[in-house]
Design a protein around this motif. Structure first.
Motif, PDB file in Angstrom:
ATOM      1  N   ILE A 176       0.831  -1.221   0.000  1.00 54.06           N
ATOM      2  CA  ILE A 176       0.000   0.000   0.000  1.00 54.06           C
ATOM      3  C   ILE A 176       0.862   1.267   0.000  1.00 54.06           C
ATOM      4  O   ILE A 176       0.507   2.260  -0.649  1.00 54.06           O
ATOM      5  CB  ILE A 176      -0.998  -0.014   1.184  1.00 54.06           C
ATOM      6  CG1 ILE A 176      -1.925   1.203   1.090  1.00 54.06           C
ATOM      7  CG2 ILE A 176      -0.301  -0.056   2.530  1.00 54.06           C
ATOM      8  CD1 ILE A 176      -3.157   1.134   1.913  1.00 54.06           C
ATOM      9  N   PHE A 177       2.002   1.238   0.695  1.00 50.26           N
ATOM     10  CA  PHE A 177       2.831   2.448   0.718  1.00 50.26           C
ATOM     11  C   PHE A 177       3.526   2.678  -0.623  1.00 50.26           C
ATOM     12  O   PHE A 177       3.781   3.831  -0.982  1.00 50.26           O
ATOM     13  CB  PHE A 177       3.839   2.411   1.880  1.00 50.26           C
ATOM     14  CG  PHE A 177       3.242   2.832   3.213  1.00 50.26           C
ATOM     15  CD1 PHE A 177       1.888   3.088   3.360  1.00 50.26           C
ATOM     16  CD2 PHE A 177       4.056   2.978   4.332  1.00 50.26           C
ATOM     17  CE1 PHE A 177       1.339   3.475   4.589  1.00 50.26           C
ATOM     18  CE2 PHE A 177       3.529   3.370   5.567  1.00 50.26           C
ATOM     19  CZ  PHE A 177       2.169   3.619   5.692  1.00 50.26           C
TER      20      PHE A 177
ATOM     21  N   GLY B 154       7.135  -2.929  16.480  1.00 55.09           N
ATOM     22  CA  GLY B 154       5.898  -2.194  16.200  1.00 55.09           C
ATOM     23  C   GLY B 154       5.667  -1.839  14.744  1.00 55.09           C
ATOM     24  O   GLY B 154       4.761  -1.065  14.430  1.00 55.09           O
TER      25      GLY B 154
HETATM   26  P1  AMP Z   1       4.400   1.457  11.675  1.00 60.25           P
HETATM   27  O1  AMP Z   1       3.640   0.954  12.874  1.00 60.25           O
HETATM   28  O2  AMP Z   1       5.704   2.097  12.014  1.00 60.25           O
HETATM   29  O3  AMP Z   1       4.526   0.407  10.597  1.00 60.25           O
HETATM   30  O4  AMP Z   1       3.517   2.641  11.125  1.00 60.25           O
HETATM   31  C1  AMP Z   1       2.537   2.519  10.161  1.00 60.25           C
HETATM   32  C2  AMP Z   1       1.769   3.830  10.193  1.00 60.25           C
HETATM   33  O5  AMP Z   1       1.100   3.969   8.952  1.00 60.25           O
HETATM   34  C3  AMP Z   1       0.698   3.911  11.292  1.00 60.25           C
HETATM   35  O6  AMP Z   1       0.963   5.067  12.076  1.00 60.25           O
HETATM   36  C4  AMP Z   1      -0.609   4.011  10.506  1.00 60.25           C
HETATM   37  O7  AMP Z   1      -1.524   4.880  11.129  1.00 60.25           O
HETATM   38  C5  AMP Z   1      -0.142   4.548   9.180  1.00 60.25           C
HETATM   39  N1  AMP Z   1      -0.951   4.178   8.024  1.00 60.25           N
HETATM   40  C6  AMP Z   1      -1.335   2.939   7.651  1.00 60.25           C
HETATM   41  N2  AMP Z   1      -2.038   2.958   6.504  1.00 60.25           N
HETATM   42  C7  AMP Z   1      -2.091   4.277   6.132  1.00 60.25           C
HETATM   43  C8  AMP Z   1      -2.675   4.969   5.032  1.00 60.25           C
HETATM   44  N3  AMP Z   1      -3.364   4.327   4.087  1.00 60.25           N
HETATM   45  N4  AMP Z   1      -2.530   6.312   4.975  1.00 60.25           N
HETATM   46  C9  AMP Z   1      -1.856   6.981   5.935  1.00 60.25           C
HETATM   47  N5  AMP Z   1      -1.263   6.379   6.992  1.00 60.25           N
HETATM   48  C10 AMP Z   1      -1.386   5.048   7.092  1.00 60.25           C
END
Ligand code: AMP
Ligand code: ZN
Length: 136
Positions: free
Chosen positions: A7-8, A94
């Motif tokens: 997704i990213f 995390g």
């Molecule tokens: P991590 O836990 O370091 O992998 O952080 C992933 C982050 O991505 C979390 O803070 C989520 O809130 C954020 N996230 C996940 N999907 C999306 C998205 N589609 N758009 C924006 N932020 C997202």
């Protein structure tokens, strides 16, 4: 390389819309959609690297410079009192999205967030052992 299941990758390359606050050839910076605080942003490389262990040095260097630029922009706009840079690698740490990203988290007095850890108290011997293990 992009990963078609990531997704990213899709967000970074504009295939999925996002709230973008910075973009250049290598990176897109978006607002986190589950923010810790107002202005919480994510620095996303447009190429897919799953984590810190995969990203090449030069790209990582550029990523932290982008994080600094965005931190300055956020501070100027939102007048935060402090700011954390956080970068998670692996589930144990995390990481929930397996595409390297740097969190830029503005902090506000009394924002009621806890991006900290509980300090432990290893003995001098334990610390020396760990040092020697790491140093090999
Ligand atoms: P991590 O836990 O370091 O992998 O952080 C992933 C982050 O991505 C979390 O803070 C989520 O809130 C954020 N996230 C996940 N999907 C999306 C998205 N589609 N758009 C924006 N932020 C997202
Ligand atoms: Zn990806």
């Amino acid at each position: 390389m992009k990963d078609s299941n990531c997704i990213f990758c899709k967000i970074a390359n504009g295939e999925i819309p996002s709230n973008t606050i910075y973009e250049d050839e290598e990176f897109r910076v978006i607002l986190d959609n589950g923010p810790a605080t107002k202005g919480h942003a994510l620095v996303l490389p447009k190429e897919h690297y799953s984590d810190l262990f995969e990203i090449p040095e030069d790209k990582l260097g550029n990523a932290i410079v982008v994080a600094q630029k965005v931190a300055k922009k956020i501070k100027a706009a939102l007048n935060c009192d402090g700011l954390n840079i956080v970068q998670n690698n692996g589930e144990a740490a995390g990481q929930t999205v397996k595409h390297l990203h740097i969190h830029v988290i503005p902090r506000y007095k009394d924002d009621n967030q806890h991006i900290l850890w509980n300090p432990t108290s290893p003995s001098s011997d334990e610390l020396e052992n760990i040092r020697d293990t790491i140093n090999g």
